[in-house]
Design a protein around this motif. Sequence first.
Motif, PDB file in Angstrom:
ATOM      1  N   GLN A   1       1.027  -1.233  -0.208  1.00 28.25           N
ATOM      2  CA  GLN A   1       0.025  -0.041   0.146  1.00 28.25           C
ATOM      3  C   GLN A   1       1.150   1.156   0.111  1.00 28.25           C
TER       4      GLN A   1
ATOM      5  N   TYR B   1       2.600   6.098 -10.869  1.00 31.42           N
ATOM      6  CA  TYR B   1       1.239   6.004 -10.329  1.00 31.42           C
ATOM      7  C   TYR B   1       0.255   7.127 -10.559  1.00 31.42           C
TER       8      TYR B   1
ATOM      9  N   ARG C   1      -4.967  10.143  -3.084  1.00 34.70           N
ATOM     10  CA  ARG C   1      -4.979   8.338  -3.181  1.00 34.70           C
ATOM     11  C   ARG C   1      -4.712   8.036  -4.580  1.00 34.70           C
ATOM     12  N   GLN C   2      -4.071   6.700  -4.397  1.00 33.69           N
ATOM     13  CA  GLN C   2      -3.701   6.028  -5.747  1.00 33.69           C
ATOM     14  C   GLN C   2      -5.221   5.855  -6.477  1.00 33.69           C
TER      15      GLN C   2
ATOM     16  N   GLY D   1      -6.810   4.223 -10.651  1.00 37.99           N
ATOM     17  CA  GLY D   1      -6.499   3.766 -11.695  1.00 37.99           C
ATOM     18  C   GLY D   1      -6.780   4.275 -12.874  1.00 37.99           C
TER      19      GLY D   1
ATOM     20  N   ARG E   1     -10.274   3.457  -7.034  1.00 40.79           N
ATOM     21  CA  ARG E   1      -9.431   3.792  -5.879  1.00 40.79           C
ATOM     22  C   ARG E   1      -8.677   2.467  -5.538  1.00 40.79           C
ATOM     23  N   PHE E   2      -7.421   2.876  -4.963  1.00 37.25           N
ATOM     24  CA  PHE E   2      -6.681   1.680  -4.361  1.00 37.25           C
ATOM     25  C   PHE E   2      -6.117   2.163  -2.900  1.00 37.25           C
TER      26      PHE E   2
END
Length: 125
Positions: free
Chosen positions: A1, A32, A97-98, A100, A111-112
Amino acid sequence: QLQLAESGGGLVQPGGSLRLSCEASGFRLIGYNIGWFRQAPGKDHEGVSCISNGGGVTNYADSVQGRFTISRDNAKNTVYLQMNSLKPEDSAVYYCRQVGSVGGECRMGLRFGSWGQGTQVTVSS
């Protein structure tokens, strides 16, 4: 993460500006896609903007289009959100936040990871 830390929030008058920072730690941010989100009291998280890993593609929510600008400095491992012409309705806790992508375009709906601490933005006179 991925570990991301938001900063730069504060109290600003309507019409003012703030620049938020999202700094990565423990890994290189390049590669990313990153999104900015916000959550006002009593409301769900809302996607604000996202930027592709190379920085060439950005997306914005209609509510901030033309007022906010997302950018990234991979050398500094940081993504920024420049917020201009701020309105009281922009008041919220802002998170990064990361996210896609689909066809090379970042997607705030993908979201990841999990929510971080966020940074509070308050727009008030």
